[in-house]
Design an enzyme around this catalytic site. Structure first.
Site, PDB file in Angstrom:
ATOM      1  N   GLU A  92       0.630  -1.813  -0.128  1.00 26.16           N
ATOM      2  CA  GLU A  92      -0.204  -0.162  -0.031  1.00 26.16           C
ATOM      3  C   GLU A  92       1.008   0.858  -0.368  1.00 26.16           C
ATOM      4  OE1 GLU A  92      -4.047  -1.636   2.284  1.00 26.16           O
ATOM      5  OE2 GLU A  92      -2.548  -0.483   3.176  1.00 26.16           O
ATOM      6  N   CYS A 108       3.442   8.282   1.134  1.00 22.35           N
ATOM      7  CA  CYS A 108       3.695   7.964   2.289  1.00 22.35           C
ATOM      8  C   CYS A 108       3.763   6.037   1.436  1.00 22.35           C
ATOM      9  CB  CYS A 108       2.837   7.649   3.563  1.00 22.35           C
ATOM     10  SG  CYS A 108       3.228   6.193   4.302  1.00 22.35           S
ATOM     11  N   CYS A 115       6.236  -6.859   7.872  1.00 17.69           N
ATOM     12  CA  CYS A 115       7.370  -6.518   8.468  1.00 17.69           C
ATOM     13  C   CYS A 115       7.650  -7.609   9.338  1.00 17.69           C
ATOM     14  CB  CYS A 115       7.252  -5.295   8.839  1.00 17.69           C
ATOM     15  SG  CYS A 115       8.334  -4.311  10.001  1.00 17.69           S
ATOM     16  N   CYS A 119       5.863  -5.421  15.818  1.00 19.20           N
ATOM     17  CA  CYS A 119       5.685  -3.819  17.129  1.00 19.20           C
ATOM     18  C   CYS A 119       4.263  -4.440  17.092  1.00 19.20           C
ATOM     19  CB  CYS A 119       5.464  -2.975  16.674  1.00 19.20           C
ATOM     20  SG  CYS A 119       7.187  -2.471  15.891  1.00 19.20           S
ATOM     21  N   CYS A 122       1.143  -2.168  15.746  1.00 18.39           N
ATOM     22  CA  CYS A 122       0.880  -2.166  14.483  1.00 18.39           C
ATOM     23  C   CYS A 122      -0.142  -3.021  13.503  1.00 18.39           C
ATOM     24  CB  CYS A 122       2.832  -1.737  13.704  1.00 18.39           C
ATOM     25  SG  CYS A 122       2.176  -1.755  11.905  1.00 18.39           S
ATOM     26  N   GLU A 166      10.343  -2.108   7.315  1.00 19.08           N
ATOM     27  CA  GLU A 166      11.121  -1.118   8.672  1.00 19.08           C
ATOM     28  C   GLU A 166      12.178  -1.451   7.412  1.00 19.08           C
ATOM     29  OE1 GLU A 166      12.490   0.182  10.901  1.00 19.08           O
ATOM     30  OE2 GLU A 166      13.918   0.125   9.452  1.00 19.08           O
ATOM     31  N   SER A 222      11.147   5.755  15.433  1.00 20.08           N
ATOM     32  CA  SER A 222       9.403   5.412  16.429  1.00 20.08           C
ATOM     33  C   SER A 222      10.141   5.125  18.092  1.00 20.08           C
ATOM     34  CB  SER A 222       8.965   4.255  16.204  1.00 20.08           C
ATOM     35  OG  SER A 222       8.635   4.582  14.212  1.00 20.08           O
ATOM     36  N   CYS A 341      -1.106   5.552   9.469  1.00 16.04           N
ATOM     37  CA  CYS A 341      -0.188   5.202  10.329  1.00 16.04           C
ATOM     38  C   CYS A 341      -0.817   3.829  11.054  1.00 16.04           C
ATOM     39  CB  CYS A 341       0.699   5.927  11.099  1.00 16.04           C
ATOM     40  SG  CYS A 341       1.437   7.450  10.067  1.00 16.04           S
TER      41      CYS A 341
HETATM   42  N1  SAH Z   1       8.889   0.414   9.803  1.00 14.23           N
HETATM   43  C1  SAH Z   1       8.750   2.270   9.655  1.00 14.23           C
HETATM   44  C2  SAH Z   1       8.220   2.486   9.671  1.00 14.23           C
HETATM   45  C3  SAH Z   1       6.859   1.955   9.182  1.00 14.23           C
HETATM   46  S1  SAH Z   1       5.702   2.813  10.674  1.00 14.23           S
HETATM   47  C4  SAH Z   1       8.651   2.130  11.561  1.00 14.23           C
HETATM   48  O1  SAH Z   1       8.331   1.643  13.097  1.00 14.23           O
HETATM   49  O2  SAH Z   1       9.515   3.486  12.018  1.00 14.23           O
HETATM   50  C5  SAH Z   1       5.871   4.051  10.920  1.00 14.23           C
HETATM   51  C6  SAH Z   1       4.928   5.171  11.931  1.00 14.23           C
HETATM   52  O3  SAH Z   1       3.428   4.593  12.258  1.00 14.23           O
HETATM   53  C7  SAH Z   1       6.039   4.607  13.038  1.00 14.23           C
HETATM   54  O4  SAH Z   1       6.703   5.604  13.393  1.00 14.23           O
HETATM   55  C8  SAH Z   1       4.835   3.735  13.325  1.00 14.23           C
HETATM   56  O5  SAH Z   1       5.542   3.444  15.287  1.00 14.23           O
HETATM   57  C9  SAH Z   1       3.792   4.271  13.599  1.00 14.23           C
HETATM   58  N2  SAH Z   1       2.915   3.398  13.399  1.00 14.23           N
HETATM   59  C10 SAH Z   1       3.022   1.872  13.536  1.00 14.23           C
HETATM   60  N3  SAH Z   1       1.071   1.460  13.837  1.00 14.23           N
HETATM   61  C11 SAH Z   1       1.063   2.897  14.642  1.00 14.23           C
HETATM   62  C12 SAH Z   1      -0.774   3.224  15.048  1.00 14.23           C
HETATM   63  N4  SAH Z   1      -1.366   1.744  14.589  1.00 14.23           N
HETATM   64  N5  SAH Z   1      -1.142   3.983  15.027  1.00 14.23           N
HETATM   65  C13 SAH Z   1      -0.024   5.141  14.481  1.00 14.23           C
HETATM   66  N6  SAH Z   1       0.789   4.617  14.360  1.00 14.23           N
HETATM   67  C14 SAH Z   1       1.677   3.217  14.633  1.00 14.23           C
HETATM   68 FE1  SF4 Z   2       7.066  -2.566  11.472  1.00 16.17          FE
HETATM   69 FE2  SF4 Z   2       7.589  -0.270  11.727  1.00 16.17          FE
HETATM   70 FE3  SF4 Z   2       5.016  -1.500  12.179  1.00 16.17          FE
HETATM   71 FE4  SF4 Z   2       7.049  -2.001  14.011  1.00 16.17          FE
HETATM   72  S1  SF4 Z   2       5.745   0.046  13.857  1.00 16.17           S
HETATM   73  S2  SF4 Z   2       5.720  -3.686  13.518  1.00 16.17           S
HETATM   74  S3  SF4 Z   2       8.611  -2.167  12.257  1.00 16.17           S
HETATM   75  S4  SF4 Z   2       6.131  -0.752   9.917  1.00 16.17           S
END
Ligand code: SAH
Ligand code: SF4
Length: 362
Positions: A92, A108, A115, A119, A122, A166, A222, A341
């Site tokens: 996406e 974006c 991934c 986390c 996410c 990531e 993050s 996000c």
């Molecule tokens: N993997 C990388 C980039 C993709 S995630 C990373 O983790 O930084 C992009 C951003 O979305 C990160 O800052 C992550 O912490 C945030 N994110 C992930 N899940 C989320 C959610 N459910 N609500 C808001 N932000 C979220």
């Molecule tokens: Fe991957 Fe970023 Fe989501 Fe963590 S927040 S699972 S590193 S995409």
């Protein structure tokens, strides 16, 4: 049919192939004309290219882009696109025009299908890692999106690697770096590294490697929790790289005169939103030019957290201000279409069981 994509060639590499009449200015023009992949789409011929050179290139490269298989416009002006890659995997991309007055567009983009980082807040994590995108797929994602939704002028594009995946994962980083280098080539798309931000969950070797890259982008980390213990509970990567090591990597990251490192903080009600957290964020983000970006958690059906109330989020932001931080709040776009996000995941792989956290060497 050539197997190599024109989205994955630098001007120097093109020149090294010694095409007929390969003066750099001529190849530069070819690079520029084909950046829109106009030739492939419309059959239009670039000016003064010469048939011989054109044939030479077309015999060696194809001009296919990822296919847009779904468009999901949000009420807030953002559009979530589903792109199909050549092996059928899907990713996406979110297209976010700024306010009408400002004609810039932020894209974006995704660096991986799924991934590996696990986390817990996410949605992409639930897919596990399927694979990393190749450089041509990253560049192609940007081109396909620009061709579908604009802008025509690459000078108005900002990129954030905040989609699926990531970008500094060991299997992704070299492809991400190369894609950035190709997109920043003057004779190609000509994007500015200052307008590209790579967001990481905190892979220190990746941050160090990115710091040395030719077209060095801006960095976002993050953070999301303020002690190793609390962070390890929601971001398993913390067991490999603790907060002290992360902060040292940020302190060493080179920044340009007006550049800041973004410290992202997903706000999870009742989990990471105390005064003590705010104090530790202020300490973590000091000593280098930083901006703290607070992101109220975006819900998704299987997500097990609570999005903070607007008032609570505002109070947290005020606390950070008072502690001396430069703070912004991310108004996540495309929430109504699952494009905000942390909401990204694609159907093709959603049924797969999450894979175990892959151990990244180094
Ligand atoms: N993997 C990388 C980039 C993709 S995630 C990373 O983790 O930084 C992009 C951003 O979305 C990160 O800052 C992550 O912490 C945030 N994110 C992930 N899940 C989320 C959610 N459910 N609500 C808001 N932000 C979220
Ligand atoms: Fe991957 Fe970023 Fe989501 Fe963590 S927040 S699972 S590193 S995409």
């Amino acid at each position: 049919m050539p197997t190599r994509s024109f989205c994955d060639v630098t001007l120097d590499e093109l020149e090294a192939l010694r095409p007929p009449g390969s003066a750099k200015h001529l190849l530069g023009r070819l690079h520029r004309v084909t950046r829109w992949v106009q030739d492939a789409r419309t059959g239009e011929r670039g000016p003064e290219m010469g048939k011989e050179l054109r044939t030479f290139v077309e015999e060696r490269f194809h001009f296919r882009l990822p296919e847009i298989v779904a468009r999901n416009p949000s009420g807030d002006g953002a559009t979530k696109l589903l792109l199909k890659l050549d092996d059928g995997a899907t990713v996406e991309t979110v297209h976010m025009p700024r306010a009408v007055k400002n004609p810039r567009v932020t894209l974006c983009i995704s660096s991986q299908v799924g991934c590996a980082m696990g986390c817990t807040f996410c949605r992409t994590a639930e897919m596990g890692l399927v694979r990393s995108l190749r450089p041509d797929e990253i560049v192609g994602q940007v081109l396909a999106t620009m061709l579908a939704l604009g802008p025509d002028d690459p000078g108005r594009v900002s990129l954030v690697f905040m989609g699926m995946g990531e970008p500094l994962h060991a299997s992704a980083i070299d492809n991400v770096k190369r894609a950035i280098e190709i997109m920043c080539e003057e004779s190609g798309l000509g994007l500015a590294p200052m307008r590209i931000t790579v967001s990481t969950s905190g892979l220190v070797p990746g941050i160090e490697s990115l710091a040395k890259s030719k077209s060095r982008p801006c960095l976002a980390l993050s953070l999301n929790a303020t002690t190793d213990e609390a962070r390890a509970r929601i971001m398993p990567v913390t067991k490999r790289h603790g907060l002290d090591e992360l902060r040292a990597a940020l302190l060493a990251y080179p920044v340009r005169p007006h550049e800041k490192i973004t410290v992202e903080y997903v706000l999870l009600a009742g989990v990471n939103d105390t005064r003590a957290d705010a104090e530790r964020i202020a300490a973590f983000s000091s000593g280098y030019r930083s901006v703290v970006n607070v992101i109220p958690w975006n819900a998704y059906p299987t997500g097990d957290f609570v999005r903070p109330e607007d008032d609570a989020a505002s109070a947290f932001v005020t606390m950070l201000h008072e502690l001396g931080c430069l703070v912004t709040v991310r108004r996540s776009r495309g929430q109504d279409v699952g494009g905000a996000c942390g909401q990204l995941a694609t159907d093709a792989t959603r049924t797969k069981a999450p894979k175990k956290l892959a151990v990244v060497p180094g």
